[in-house]
Design a protein around this motif. Structure first.
Motif, PDB file in Angstrom:
ATOM      1  N   ARG A  19     -33.837  34.796  -7.580  1.00 39.44           N
ATOM      2  CA  ARG A  19     -33.798  33.883  -6.433  1.00 39.44           C
ATOM      3  C   ARG A  19     -32.354  33.591  -6.038  1.00 39.44           C
ATOM      4  O   ARG A  19     -32.006  33.583  -4.856  1.00 39.44           O
ATOM      5  CB  ARG A  19     -34.543  32.593  -6.755  1.00 39.44           C
ATOM      6  CG  ARG A  19     -34.687  31.690  -5.517  1.00 39.44           C
ATOM      7  CD  ARG A  19     -35.355  30.367  -5.829  1.00 39.44           C
ATOM      8  NE  ARG A  19     -34.407  29.511  -6.546  1.00 39.44           N
ATOM      9  CZ  ARG A  19     -34.612  28.973  -7.748  1.00 39.44           C
ATOM     10  NH1 ARG A  19     -35.733  29.181  -8.389  1.00 39.44           N
ATOM     11  NH2 ARG A  19     -33.709  28.226  -8.312  1.00 39.44           N
ATOM     12  N   ASP A  23     -30.472  34.438  -2.493  1.00 40.48           N
ATOM     13  CA  ASP A  23     -29.734  33.408  -1.759  1.00 40.48           C
ATOM     14  C   ASP A  23     -28.295  33.846  -1.504  1.00 40.48           C
ATOM     15  O   ASP A  23     -27.761  33.672  -0.407  1.00 40.48           O
ATOM     16  CB  ASP A  23     -29.737  32.080  -2.521  1.00 40.48           C
ATOM     17  CG  ASP A  23     -31.095  31.397  -2.544  1.00 40.48           C
ATOM     18  OD1 ASP A  23     -31.975  31.782  -1.749  1.00 40.48           O
ATOM     19  OD2 ASP A  23     -31.277  30.484  -3.374  1.00 40.48           O
ATOM     20  N   ARG A  59     -41.335  28.622  -7.802  1.00 40.43           N
ATOM     21  CA  ARG A  59     -41.365  28.669  -6.352  1.00 40.43           C
ATOM     22  C   ARG A  59     -41.535  30.118  -5.882  1.00 40.43           C
ATOM     23  O   ARG A  59     -40.960  31.038  -6.448  1.00 40.43           O
ATOM     24  CB  ARG A  59     -40.042  28.099  -5.832  1.00 40.43           C
ATOM     25  CG  ARG A  59     -39.990  27.955  -4.338  1.00 40.43           C
ATOM     26  CD  ARG A  59     -38.637  27.361  -3.917  1.00 40.43           C
ATOM     27  NE  ARG A  59     -38.118  28.222  -2.889  1.00 40.43           N
ATOM     28  CZ  ARG A  59     -36.886  28.680  -2.825  1.00 40.43           C
ATOM     29  NH1 ARG A  59     -36.014  28.353  -3.726  1.00 40.43           N
ATOM     30  NH2 ARG A  59     -36.507  29.459  -1.858  1.00 40.43           N
ATOM     31  N   TYR A  61     -40.468  32.813  -3.650  1.00 42.84           N
ATOM     32  CA  TYR A  61     -39.383  33.190  -2.749  1.00 42.84           C
ATOM     33  C   TYR A  61     -39.485  34.660  -2.323  1.00 42.84           C
ATOM     34  O   TYR A  61     -38.699  35.123  -1.495  1.00 42.84           O
ATOM     35  CB  TYR A  61     -38.026  32.954  -3.424  1.00 42.84           C
ATOM     36  CG  TYR A  61     -37.797  33.843  -4.610  1.00 42.84           C
ATOM     37  CD1 TYR A  61     -37.184  35.080  -4.461  1.00 42.84           C
ATOM     38  CD2 TYR A  61     -38.227  33.478  -5.874  1.00 42.84           C
ATOM     39  CE1 TYR A  61     -37.006  35.914  -5.544  1.00 42.84           C
ATOM     40  CE2 TYR A  61     -38.052  34.307  -6.954  1.00 42.84           C
ATOM     41  CZ  TYR A  61     -37.435  35.525  -6.784  1.00 42.84           C
ATOM     42  OH  TYR A  61     -37.270  36.348  -7.863  1.00 42.84           O
ATOM     43  N   THR A  64     -39.240  35.768   1.227  1.00 37.91           N
ATOM     44  CA  THR A  64     -37.926  35.624   1.851  1.00 37.91           C
ATOM     45  C   THR A  64     -37.224  36.974   1.971  1.00 37.91           C
ATOM     46  O   THR A  64     -36.366  37.152   2.836  1.00 37.91           O
ATOM     47  CB  THR A  64     -37.052  34.634   1.057  1.00 37.91           C
ATOM     48  OG1 THR A  64     -37.781  33.416   0.898  1.00 37.91           O
ATOM     49  CG2 THR A  64     -35.755  34.337   1.769  1.00 37.91           C
TER      50      THR A  64
END
Length: 118
Positions: A19, A23, A59, A61, A64
């Motif tokens: 993650r 990011d 979570r 992600y 994304t």
């Protein structure tokens, strides 16, 4: 503009490595850096659909990754060896990726201005 290569080598859940790598990739691209993503080892598991991280309190992600084209991240590579190890086909991946062999990965790592491993 720097050529940044981000290597994903950890599975998607159980820690924050992947993650954070995603990011960082999006942040770097937003500052107009040329970003290449490479998935090796357990990192190939980040590309599989139908994950249910909420069942282990994580979570989600993974969706994304579909935003990569919006950030002009077009070079997304997956190690052939990792795909073979996990029996993953290109059509199994949640995003478009390019299957590459180890010499291509080595060349990319050698020519990148910065390499980050997550």
């Amino acid at each position: 503009m720097k050529n940044i290569t981000i290597v994903f080598r950890h599975p998607p859940h159980g820690n924050a490595c992947s993650r954070e790598g995603l990011d960082f990739a999006l942040l770097s691209a937003s500052f107009e850096q040329q970003v290449t993503l490479i998935f090796i080892d357990d990192g190939v598991l980040n590309l599989l659909p139908h994950q249910q991280p909420s069942q282990i309190g994580c979570r989600d992600y993974i969706s994304t990754f579909k935003a990569l084209p919006l950030y002009d991240i077009e070079e997304v590579w997956v190690a052939s060896e990792a795909m073979d190890t996990y029996n993953v086909a290109l059509t199994d991946c949640v995003i478009d990726v390019k299957r590459v062999d180890n010499p291509m990965i080595t060349e990319q790592l050698n020519t990148a201005d910065e390499v980050f491993v997550y």
